[in-house]
Scaffold this motif. Structure first.
Motif, PDB file in Angstrom:
ATOM      1  N   ASP A   1      17.163   6.135  -0.489  1.00 21.05           N
ATOM      2  CA  ASP A   1      16.125   6.482  -1.488  1.00 21.05           C
ATOM      3  C   ASP A   1      14.869   5.333  -1.572  1.00 21.05           C
ATOM      4  O   ASP A   1      15.219   4.182  -1.393  1.00 21.05           O
ATOM      5  CB  ASP A   1      16.573   6.820  -2.766  1.00 21.05           C
ATOM      6  CG  ASP A   1      17.106   8.223  -2.874  1.00 21.05           C
ATOM      7  OD1 ASP A   1      16.663   9.092  -2.034  1.00 21.05           O
ATOM      8  OD2 ASP A   1      17.626   8.665  -3.892  1.00 21.05           O
TER       9      ASP A   1
ATOM     10  N   VAL B   1      12.400   2.964  -3.811  1.00 20.92           N
ATOM     11  CA  VAL B   1      11.936   2.390  -5.120  1.00 20.92           C
ATOM     12  C   VAL B   1      10.815   1.420  -4.983  1.00 20.92           C
ATOM     13  O   VAL B   1      10.872   0.799  -3.824  1.00 20.92           O
ATOM     14  CB  VAL B   1      12.909   1.759  -5.730  1.00 20.92           C
ATOM     15  CG1 VAL B   1      13.669   0.668  -4.839  1.00 20.92           C
ATOM     16  CG2 VAL B   1      12.581   1.171  -7.144  1.00 20.92           C
TER      17      VAL B   1
ATOM     18  N   ILE C   1       8.230   9.981  -1.478  1.00 18.92           N
ATOM     19  CA  ILE C   1       7.531   9.621  -2.782  1.00 18.92           C
ATOM     20  C   ILE C   1       8.906   8.558  -3.382  1.00 18.92           C
ATOM     21  O   ILE C   1      10.060   8.969  -3.358  1.00 18.92           O
ATOM     22  CB  ILE C   1       7.496  10.660  -3.626  1.00 18.92           C
ATOM     23  CG1 ILE C   1       6.228  11.537  -2.801  1.00 18.92           C
ATOM     24  CG2 ILE C   1       7.104  10.315  -4.995  1.00 18.92           C
ATOM     25  CD1 ILE C   1       4.818  10.720  -2.710  1.00 18.92           C
ATOM     26  N   PRO C   2       8.313   7.590  -4.144  1.00 17.58           N
ATOM     27  CA  PRO C   2       9.421   6.805  -4.875  1.00 17.58           C
ATOM     28  C   PRO C   2      10.331   7.665  -5.791  1.00 17.58           C
ATOM     29  O   PRO C   2       9.473   8.419  -6.521  1.00 17.58           O
ATOM     30  CB  PRO C   2       8.751   5.574  -5.556  1.00 17.58           C
ATOM     31  CG  PRO C   2       7.533   6.268  -5.722  1.00 17.58           C
ATOM     32  CD  PRO C   2       7.039   7.102  -4.461  1.00 17.58           C
ATOM     33  N   LYS C   3      11.687   7.329  -5.940  1.00 21.49           N
ATOM     34  CA  LYS C   3      12.393   7.908  -7.157  1.00 21.49           C
ATOM     35  C   LYS C   3      11.916   7.301  -8.525  1.00 21.49           C
ATOM     36  O   LYS C   3      11.857   8.098  -9.337  1.00 21.49           O
ATOM     37  CB  LYS C   3      13.828   7.756  -6.942  1.00 21.49           C
ATOM     38  CG  LYS C   3      14.573   8.384  -5.696  1.00 21.49           C
ATOM     39  CD  LYS C   3      14.427   9.839  -5.917  1.00 21.49           C
ATOM     40  CE  LYS C   3      15.603  10.598  -6.391  1.00 21.49           C
ATOM     41  NZ  LYS C   3      16.956  10.140  -5.945  1.00 21.49           N
ATOM     42  N   PHE C   4      11.551   6.165  -8.384  1.00 19.92           N
ATOM     43  CA  PHE C   4      10.959   5.390  -9.521  1.00 19.92           C
ATOM     44  C   PHE C   4      10.217   4.169  -9.053  1.00 19.92           C
ATOM     45  O   PHE C   4      10.532   3.603  -8.160  1.00 19.92           O
ATOM     46  CB  PHE C   4      12.096   4.980 -10.708  1.00 19.92           C
ATOM     47  CG  PHE C   4      13.121   4.085 -10.278  1.00 19.92           C
ATOM     48  CD1 PHE C   4      12.838   2.507 -10.558  1.00 19.92           C
ATOM     49  CD2 PHE C   4      14.428   4.480  -9.996  1.00 19.92           C
ATOM     50  CE1 PHE C   4      13.436   1.734 -10.019  1.00 19.92           C
ATOM     51  CE2 PHE C   4      15.448   3.546  -9.466  1.00 19.92           C
ATOM     52  CZ  PHE C   4      15.096   2.131  -9.716  1.00 19.92           C
TER      53      PHE C   4
ATOM     54  N   ALA D   1       2.601   9.381 -12.377  1.00 19.79           N
ATOM     55  CA  ALA D   1       3.963   9.648 -12.447  1.00 19.79           C
ATOM     56  C   ALA D   1       4.310  11.347 -12.875  1.00 19.79           C
ATOM     57  O   ALA D   1       5.144  11.829 -12.390  1.00 19.79           O
ATOM     58  CB  ALA D   1       4.570   8.967 -13.616  1.00 19.79           C
TER      59      ALA D   1
ATOM     60  N   TYR E   1       2.888  12.969  -9.260  1.00 14.44           N
ATOM     61  CA  TYR E   1       3.863  12.923  -8.285  1.00 14.44           C
ATOM     62  C   TYR E   1       5.252  13.127  -8.531  1.00 14.44           C
ATOM     63  O   TYR E   1       6.288  12.889  -7.819  1.00 14.44           O
ATOM     64  CB  TYR E   1       3.522  11.462  -7.398  1.00 14.44           C
ATOM     65  CG  TYR E   1       2.313  11.468  -6.574  1.00 14.44           C
ATOM     66  CD1 TYR E   1       2.230  12.026  -5.491  1.00 14.44           C
ATOM     67  CD2 TYR E   1       1.205  11.191  -7.254  1.00 14.44           C
ATOM     68  CE1 TYR E   1       1.005  11.970  -4.727  1.00 14.44           C
ATOM     69  CE2 TYR E   1      -0.021  11.247  -6.700  1.00 14.44           C
ATOM     70  CZ  TYR E   1      -0.029  11.726  -5.330  1.00 14.44           C
ATOM     71  OH  TYR E   1      -1.304  11.490  -4.750  1.00 14.44           O
ATOM     72  N   ASN E   2       5.617  13.347  -9.784  1.00 16.95           N
ATOM     73  CA  ASN E   2       7.009  13.524 -10.245  1.00 16.95           C
ATOM     74  C   ASN E   2       8.142  12.413  -9.670  1.00 16.95           C
ATOM     75  O   ASN E   2       8.914  12.600  -9.331  1.00 16.95           O
ATOM     76  CB  ASN E   2       7.456  14.567  -9.596  1.00 16.95           C
ATOM     77  CG  ASN E   2       8.851  15.310 -10.468  1.00 16.95           C
ATOM     78  OD1 ASN E   2       8.727  15.103 -11.363  1.00 16.95           O
ATOM     79  ND2 ASN E   2       9.608  15.905  -9.294  1.00 16.95           N
ATOM     80  N   PHE E   3       7.601  11.225 -10.388  1.00 19.99           N
ATOM     81  CA  PHE E   3       8.647  10.198 -10.324  1.00 19.99           C
ATOM     82  C   PHE E   3       8.840   9.397 -11.506  1.00 19.99           C
ATOM     83  O   PHE E   3       8.108   9.729 -12.598  1.00 19.99           O
ATOM     84  CB  PHE E   3       8.230   8.795  -9.372  1.00 19.99           C
ATOM     85  CG  PHE E   3       6.875   8.437  -9.684  1.00 19.99           C
ATOM     86  CD1 PHE E   3       6.437   7.418 -10.379  1.00 19.99           C
ATOM     87  CD2 PHE E   3       5.670   8.782  -8.752  1.00 19.99           C
ATOM     88  CE1 PHE E   3       5.391   6.782 -10.961  1.00 19.99           C
ATOM     89  CE2 PHE E   3       4.400   8.171  -9.148  1.00 19.99           C
ATOM     90  CZ  PHE E   3       4.200   7.069  -9.848  1.00 19.99           C
TER      91      PHE E   3
ATOM     92  N   ARG F   1       8.980  10.587 -18.338  1.00 20.80           N
ATOM     93  CA  ARG F   1       8.823  10.199 -17.197  1.00 20.80           C
ATOM     94  C   ARG F   1       9.227   8.674 -17.426  1.00 20.80           C
ATOM     95  O   ARG F   1       9.190   8.017 -16.117  1.00 20.80           O
ATOM     96  CB  ARG F   1       7.625  10.228 -16.337  1.00 20.80           C
ATOM     97  CG  ARG F   1       7.420  11.820 -15.924  1.00 20.80           C
ATOM     98  CD  ARG F   1       8.512  11.773 -14.505  1.00 20.80           C
ATOM     99  NE  ARG F   1       8.683  13.329 -14.301  1.00 20.80           N
ATOM    100  CZ  ARG F   1       9.769  13.644 -13.983  1.00 20.80           C
ATOM    101  NH1 ARG F   1      10.863  12.850 -13.755  1.00 20.80           N
ATOM    102  NH2 ARG F   1      10.113  15.005 -13.456  1.00 20.80           N
TER     103      ARG F   1
END
Length: 409
Positions: free
Chosen positions: A117, A119, A169-172, A199, A202-204, A232
């Protein structure tokens, strides 16, 4: 001669962890500009001593059990109330006490990251956070900072490209928006708002490390990212900078579903319940804001002494941003300089610092150095900076002499 460890295999995900900033030096007269420690003379020792006595005398038998006595709940309530000062509104089930804010980083990584994943981090970033993400086997991408903090425009461009090209896309995103370690910069309000919007779009997640926010030298207010998009943000803070790092207590604030997942990963149950009992006794009636004001006065004076010493000793050989809070000054040398090359010489001369490469996810950051002004005295700051300058100019002289010798006659 072989040892048992020659035949033993450790997990491959454990990263190499060299010592940071000559932290192994033990000479009594050594000046540790590398240590990101709080000033020991500002610890509330007398109050803590009384609090420890009261914790044992009143609640000792219950406080020493796994679940503790009433202290842990009082700490949650204190965090809830203090957070309101910074605009953060949270229910008690949205707050979790951690072993310092660093455990919060580790929990966030273990909750959200599977191997492979992504980050995204700032460049530079906190070296312990980078270690946690490497251990989680994440793919780390970094984005530069400037005097207004993280370059959110470059991050937005990367997100747009990822969306167009079906890239991950980054997880966070891990960020220290206020009094960045090591950069000392603060994310502008405009960039905070834009990061929160990204955030959501893009849902991170955003992991917001806010360890230094109480140490506000300028009085300027910056809203925590949590206040802009609480669903978020995983918000982290700590008692290490404001009471004492030896307590090893910090906290996480997030959506209750995130906190529930974090509790599942916290295999030891409640965190330091007896320590929480002592801290709860301390904070009950403690003039906390007066204590923070004392910290701000002291650390801002320390910062000014270091800034003046750097300017006097290095002249135009370095540049730096004057931080409005926190513990650190981040020096930038010329592009040709590698601060790792005079790290050992400086230590042998009597001063330690952290070389720039320790704060980067990739092989970069060589012309930088982090100096901490919180731990040592004003006299030690001046002397330490002077010694560091001597080590640097000796390095420069040797480098230039070597280049001269190689020039054709």
């Amino acid at each position: 001669m072989s040892t048992p460890f020659d035949l033993f295999s450790f997990a491959k995900r454990i990263p190499a962890t060299p010592s940071i900033g000559s932290t192994t030096v033990t000479k009594p007269d050594h000046i540790h500009l590398s240590f990101g420690f709080a000033a020991p003379h500002l610890f509330p020792i007398e109050q803590l001593s009384r609090a420890a006595y009261e914790a044992v005398a009143q609640h000792g038998r219950k406080a020493l059990q796994y679940s503790g006595s009433g202290g842990p709940r009082k700490i949650l309530e204190w965090i809830q109330n203090r957070s309101l000062v910074h605009g953060i509104k949270a229910e008690l089930n949205q707050i979790m006490v951690t072993y310092g804010s660093t455990q919060g980083i580790d929990l966030a990584a273990r909750m959200l990251l599977d191997p492979g994943d992504h980050v995204w981090v700032e460049s530079p970033s906190f070296f312990s956070a980078l270690q946690a993400f490497r251990t989680a086997e994440a793919v780390i991408t970094s984005f530069p900072i400037d005097e207004d903090g993280l370059r959110v425009d470059l991050l937005e461009n990367a997100l747009l490209e990822a969306g167009r090209n079906n890239k991950p896309i980054p997880k966070f995103i891990y960020t220290m928006p206020t009094y960045h370690n090591p950069g000392g910069v603060t994310l502008s309000n405009e960039r905070r708002r834009r990061l929160a919007q990204l955030a959501e779009t893009y849902n991170f997640f955003i992991v917001e490390d806010d360890a230094y926010s109480e140490l506000n030298f300028s009085g300027r207010k910056f809203p925590p990212l949590y206040t802009l998009i609480p669903e978020r943000v995983i918000y982290l803070n700590t008692f290490s900078k404001i009471i004492g790092p030896g307590l090893r207590l910090g906290w996480m604030i997030a959506d209750k579903r995130v906190i529930e997942k974090a509790r599942l990963l916290n295999l030891g149950g409640s965190i330091g319940v007896f320590t929480q009992e002592i801290l709860a006794q301390l904070l009950d009636g403690f003039a906390f804001q007066e204590h923070v004001d004392q910290l701000i006065l002291h650390y801002s004076e320390q910062r000014d002494v270091m800034a003046e010493a750097v300017q006097s000793s290095f002249g135009d050989h370095v540049t730096f941003h004057l931080p409005e809070g926190g513990f650190y000054i981040w020096l930038q040398f010329g592009k040709h300089v590698n601060t790792s090359d005079f790290l050992r010489d400086a230590a042998e001369m009597g001063v330690s610092f952290v070389d720039g490469k320790s704060f980067f996810a990739k092989q970069e950051g060589y012309p930088y150095a982090r100096l901490c002004f919180s731990y040592v005295s004003e006299e030690q700051i001046v002397r330490g900076v002077n010694i560091l300058a001597d080590a640097y100019f000796a390095y420069e002289e040797q480098r230039l002499f070597g280049l001269t010798k190689q020039q054709p006659l």
